[in-house]
Design a protein around this motif. Structure first.
Motif, PDB file in Angstrom:
ATOM      1  N   ILE A 161       0.841  -1.204   0.000  1.00  0.00           N
ATOM      2  CA  ILE A 161       0.000   0.000   0.000  1.00  0.00           C
ATOM      3  C   ILE A 161       0.877   1.255   0.000  1.00  0.00           C
ATOM      4  O   ILE A 161       0.635   2.202  -0.753  1.00  0.00           O
ATOM      5  N   ALA A 162       1.932   1.236   0.808  1.00  0.00           N
ATOM      6  CA  ALA A 162       2.839   2.396   0.854  1.00  0.00           C
ATOM      7  C   ALA A 162       3.477   2.628  -0.512  1.00  0.00           C
ATOM      8  O   ALA A 162       3.606   3.775  -0.961  1.00  0.00           O
ATOM      9  N   MET A 163       3.861   1.550  -1.201  1.00  0.00           N
ATOM     10  CA  MET A 163       4.489   1.688  -2.523  1.00  0.00           C
ATOM     11  C   MET A 163       3.504   2.240  -3.546  1.00  0.00           C
ATOM     12  O   MET A 163       3.857   3.084  -4.371  1.00  0.00           O
ATOM     13  N   ILE A 164       2.249   1.730  -3.502  1.00  0.00           N
ATOM     14  CA  ILE A 164       1.246   2.223  -4.456  1.00  0.00           C
ATOM     15  C   ILE A 164       1.045   3.727  -4.257  1.00  0.00           C
ATOM     16  O   ILE A 164       1.018   4.505  -5.215  1.00  0.00           O
ATOM     17  N   PHE A 165       0.986   4.145  -2.973  1.00  0.00           N
ATOM     18  CA  PHE A 165       0.826   5.570  -2.721  1.00  0.00           C
ATOM     19  C   PHE A 165       2.093   6.354  -3.061  1.00  0.00           C
ATOM     20  O   PHE A 165       2.021   7.526  -3.418  1.00  0.00           O
ATOM     21  N   GLY A 166       3.241   5.697  -2.973  1.00  0.00           N
ATOM     22  CA  GLY A 166       4.484   6.342  -3.414  1.00  0.00           C
ATOM     23  C   GLY A 166       4.412   6.687  -4.896  1.00  0.00           C
ATOM     24  O   GLY A 166       4.776   7.791  -5.322  1.00  0.00           O
ATOM     25  N   VAL A 167       3.904   5.747  -5.693  1.00  0.00           N
ATOM     26  CA  VAL A 167       3.777   5.982  -7.137  1.00  0.00           C
ATOM     27  C   VAL A 167       2.718   7.063  -7.403  1.00  0.00           C
ATOM     28  O   VAL A 167       2.963   8.003  -8.168  1.00  0.00           O
ATOM     29  N   ILE A 168       1.558   6.939  -6.741  1.00  0.00           N
ATOM     30  CA  ILE A 168       0.509   7.945  -6.937  1.00  0.00           C
ATOM     31  C   ILE A 168       1.044   9.330  -6.543  1.00  0.00           C
ATOM     32  O   ILE A 168       0.863  10.310  -7.267  1.00  0.00           O
ATOM     33  N   GLY A 169       1.745   9.371  -5.415  1.00  0.00           N
ATOM     34  CA  GLY A 169       2.313  10.638  -4.953  1.00  0.00           C
ATOM     35  C   GLY A 169       3.272  11.222  -5.984  1.00  0.00           C
ATOM     36  O   GLY A 169       3.205  12.409  -6.304  1.00  0.00           O
ATOM     37  N   ALA A 170       4.153  10.366  -6.524  1.00  0.00           N
ATOM     38  CA  ALA A 170       5.131  10.853  -7.499  1.00  0.00           C
ATOM     39  C   ALA A 170       4.438  11.410  -8.741  1.00  0.00           C
ATOM     40  O   ALA A 170       4.892  12.386  -9.335  1.00  0.00           O
ATOM     41  N   VAL A 171       3.313  10.799  -9.127  1.00  0.00           N
ATOM     42  CA  VAL A 171       2.592  11.266 -10.313  1.00  0.00           C
ATOM     43  C   VAL A 171       1.923  12.612 -10.043  1.00  0.00           C
ATOM     44  O   VAL A 171       1.980  13.527 -10.872  1.00  0.00           O
ATOM     45  N   ILE A 172       1.294  12.757  -8.864  1.00  0.00           N
ATOM     46  CA  ILE A 172       0.482  13.974  -8.654  1.00  0.00           C
ATOM     47  C   ILE A 172       1.252  15.151  -8.055  1.00  0.00           C
ATOM     48  O   ILE A 172       0.803  16.292  -8.184  1.00  0.00           O
ATOM     49  N   VAL A 173       2.423  14.895  -7.450  1.00  0.00           N
ATOM     50  CA  VAL A 173       3.149  16.009  -6.813  1.00  0.00           C
ATOM     51  C   VAL A 173       3.401  17.186  -7.765  1.00  0.00           C
ATOM     52  O   VAL A 173       3.056  18.316  -7.445  1.00  0.00           O
ATOM     53  N   PRO A 174       3.990  16.949  -8.955  1.00  0.00           N
ATOM     54  CA  PRO A 174       4.283  18.131  -9.782  1.00  0.00           C
ATOM     55  C   PRO A 174       3.022  18.852 -10.277  1.00  0.00           C
ATOM     56  O   PRO A 174       3.081  20.043 -10.556  1.00  0.00           O
ATOM     57  N   VAL A 175       1.914  18.140 -10.370  1.00  0.00           N
ATOM     58  CA  VAL A 175       0.705  18.740 -10.944  1.00  0.00           C
ATOM     59  C   VAL A 175      -0.155  19.416  -9.880  1.00  0.00           C
ATOM     60  O   VAL A 175      -0.697  20.508 -10.094  1.00  0.00           O
TER      61      VAL A 175
END
Ligand SMILES: [Zn+2]
Length: 454
Positions: A205-219
Motif C-alpha cells: 500500500i505504501a508503494m502504491i501511494f508512493g507511485v501515486i504521490g510521485a505522479v500527482i506532486v508536480p501537478v
C-alpha cells in the motif's frame, strides 16, 4: 504473486524456445563464396593531432576548490556538518515524542476517544491518525521552526518572513494530514485483514501511494508552494530546448518556478512519474548563474530524465522500505511484549501502537542513512557524467558546483561523503568535470571555452 511468476516463467520458456529454434535454423548456413573487400577505417583521432594545451586536471580541481576560502568556506562547512547532528537530533526527538505519548498513555487515550466516536474499526483508524498527526506536529513544531526558519536565516539561505514560512508549514501539514490519514487508514484495514503478514501488505500500500504521490506532486502539490511557468524567451531558452530535443525530452517539460520566494538556493529538479515527468529549474538558477553554468545544470537534470531515475529511485527505495516494514514488524512485537501493559497498547492492529511503529521507522532510517544516501548519490553521479557529455561545460559545471557550496560542504573525507552525502561532494564533481575536460582538450568547443585555473 503466483500469477506474475507464472507469466514470467511462461515468457522465459517462450524466449528459450525461440532462441533454440533460431540456433537450429541458423546452423546449416552455406559458407560465403563472394569476395569481400576489406577497407580499414581511418583512425578516430587524426594523426596530425596538435600539441595538447597545457592542462593539469588535478591542479585545476585544487585551484577551483581554493577559490572558496576563509569565512565562506567555514560557513559552508558549518552549515553542512550541522546537518549531521540534526539527523541524530531528529531521530531522538521523534523517539522522545513517541515515548511520551506511550508512557503518559496519551496514545491509548486518543484510541479510546476514537472508539467512543464510532464502533466501526475502519473509521476508528482515521480518527486516531488525525489526532496523532496533530499532536506530533504540535510537539515537533519547535524543532521545525529551528531547522526550517531560524537556522536557514542564520546562514543567509532563506528569503521568507516568519508568516510566509508558517503559511508554507501549514500547507505542508494539510497535505500530510490528507495523505497520511488515507494511507494509514488503508494500512490498518490491511493489518486487520491479513494478520501476521500485515507488513507485506502495508509495504505494498505504501508503494502504491508512493507511485501515486510521485505522479500527482508536480501537478497538484508543488503549485501550492510555487508558481510554475514555461521558460522565458531568449537565447538561453533556445539553447536549453535544443539540448532537450536532442536528448528526446518533450520540450514542454522544461519549466521555471519562483523558488526565490523561499530561498536563495540555486537548484533544478526532475519530478513526476509516468505521464507527469518534468524538468523544473529555479529562478535562482537563471538569475544567479552564467549561461554555461545553466546548461551544465540542465544537462545534469536531463540525465535524470533520460536515465529514468525517478523509476529507478522508486525501485531502490521500495527495497529499503520493504526492509523497513519487516523491521517495524519485528520491533513492534518485541517492544509490546515488554511494555504493552504499561502503555495500554495491544497488537499491531491497535492504532494506539502507531507511536511505536513511527519511532521504529525513525530509528531505521537513521541507521539506513548511508544506504539511502548512496542510492541517491550514485544516481546523481550518473546524471553528472550524462550532463557533462551532453552539455559539454566542464568549467561551467565546476563553477556552479562552487556556488552550491553555500549549502553543501566542498571537500569532505571519503567516509564522510559515503555516510552523509546524497549528492557527490564538490571535490568529486569538479574532479569528474576536469577529468572529462582533460580527455576533450582538442575538441573545438572545449578549446574555445574558458581556461581553467591551474
Ligand atoms: Zn540531480
Amino acid at each position: 504473486m503466483r500469477t506474475i511468476y507464472g507469466a514470467a516463467g511462461a515468457m522465459l520458456l517462450l524466449l528459450i524456445g525461440l532462441s533454440i529454434v533460431g540456433f537450429a535454423s541458423a546452423a546449416p548456413a552455406p559458407a560465403p563464396t563472394a569476395k569481400v573487400d576489406v577497407n580499414t577505417l581511418p583512425p578516430i583521432v587524426s594523426a596530425a593531432k596538435p600539441a595538447p594545451v597545457s592542462f593539469n586536471a588535478e591542479k585545476a580541481v585544487n585551484a577551483y576548490l581554493g577559490t572558496v576560502k576563509g569565512e565562506a568556506r567555514a560557513r559552508s562547512d558549518a552549515y553542512f556538518e550541522g546537518g549531521y547532528a540534526l539527523l541524530l537530533v531528529d531521530a531522538i526527538y521523534a523517539v522522545a515524542i513517541a515515548a511520551l505519548l506511550l508512557w503518559l498513555r496519551i496514545s491509548a487515550r486518543m484510541r479510546d476517544v476514537a472508539q467512543s466516536v464510532t464502533r466501526s474499526r475502519f473509521w476508528q483508524a482515521p480518527i486516531y491518525v488525525i489526532l496523532f498527526l496533530i499532536v506530533t506536529t504540535v510537539a515537533g513544531f519547535p524543532l521545525a521552526v529551528y531547522e526550517g526558519f531560524i537556522r536557514e536565516h542564520a546562514y543567509g539561505l532563506s528569503n521568507m518572513s516568519f508568516m510566509q514560512w508558517l503559511g508554507d508549514f501549514a500547507k505542508g501539514f494539510g497535505v500530510q494530514l490528507l495523505f497520511g490519514t488515507i494511507v494509514l487508514t488503508l494500512i490498518y484495514a490491511a493489518v486487520r485483514a491479513s494478520g501476521r503478514r500485515w507488513w507485506m501488505w502495508g509495504w505494498l500500500i505504501a508503494m502504491i501511494f508512493g507511485v501515486i504521490g510521485a505522479v500527482i506532486v508536480p501537478v497538484f502539490i508543488a503549485p501550492l508552494f510555487n508558481n510554475y511557468y514555461p521558460l522565458r524567451e531568449g537565447p538561453v531558452k533556445a539553447e536549453i530546448l535544443s539540448l532537450a530535443r536532442s536528448n528526446g525530452i518533450p520540450v514542454t517539460n522544461v519549466y521555471e518556478f519562483n523558488a526565490s520566494r523561499q530561498s536563495k538556493r540555486i537548484s533544478a529538479n526532475v519530478s513526476g512519474f509516468l505521464g507527469t515527468t518534468r524538468i523544473s529549474m529555479t529562478d535562482n538558477l537563471l538569475n544567479r548563474t552564467t549561461p554555461r553554468e545553466t546548461y551544465a545544470v540542465l544537462g545534469h537534470e536531463m540525465g535524470h530524465y533520460v536515465l529514468s531515475h525517478n523509476a529507478i529511485g522508486l525501485t531502490w527505495f521500495g527495497l529499503v522500505l520493504f526492509v523497513a516494514f519487516a523491521f517495524v514488524n519485528w520491533g513492534y512485537r518485541r517492544l509490546t511484549e515488554v511494555f504493552g501493559g504499561n502503555w495500554d497498547v495491544r497488537a499491531i492492529d491497535d492504532p494506539a501502537g502507531l507511536p511505536v511503529a513511527m519511532a521504529l521507522v525513525s530509528v531505521f532510517f537513521l541507521v539506513a542513512t548511508p544506504v539511502t544516501n548512496t542510492i541517491t548519490r550514485t544516481l546523481e553521479a550518473q546524471a553528472d557524467i550524462f550532463g557533462l557529455n551532453t552539455a559539454r561545460q566542464p568549467d561551467g559545471f565546476a563553477t556552479v558546483t562552487l556556488k552550491l557550496s553555500e549549502y553543501r560542504k566542498l571537500d569532505p573525507s571519503p567516509l564522510e561523503e559515503f555516510v552523509f552525502y546524497d549528492h557527490p561532494s564538490g571535490r568529486s564533481r569538479i574532479t569528474m568535470a576536469m577529468r572529462w575536460k582533460a580527455e576533450h582538450l582538442n575538441d573545438p568547443d572545449i578549446k574555445a571555452g574558458p581556461v581553467s585555473p591551474q
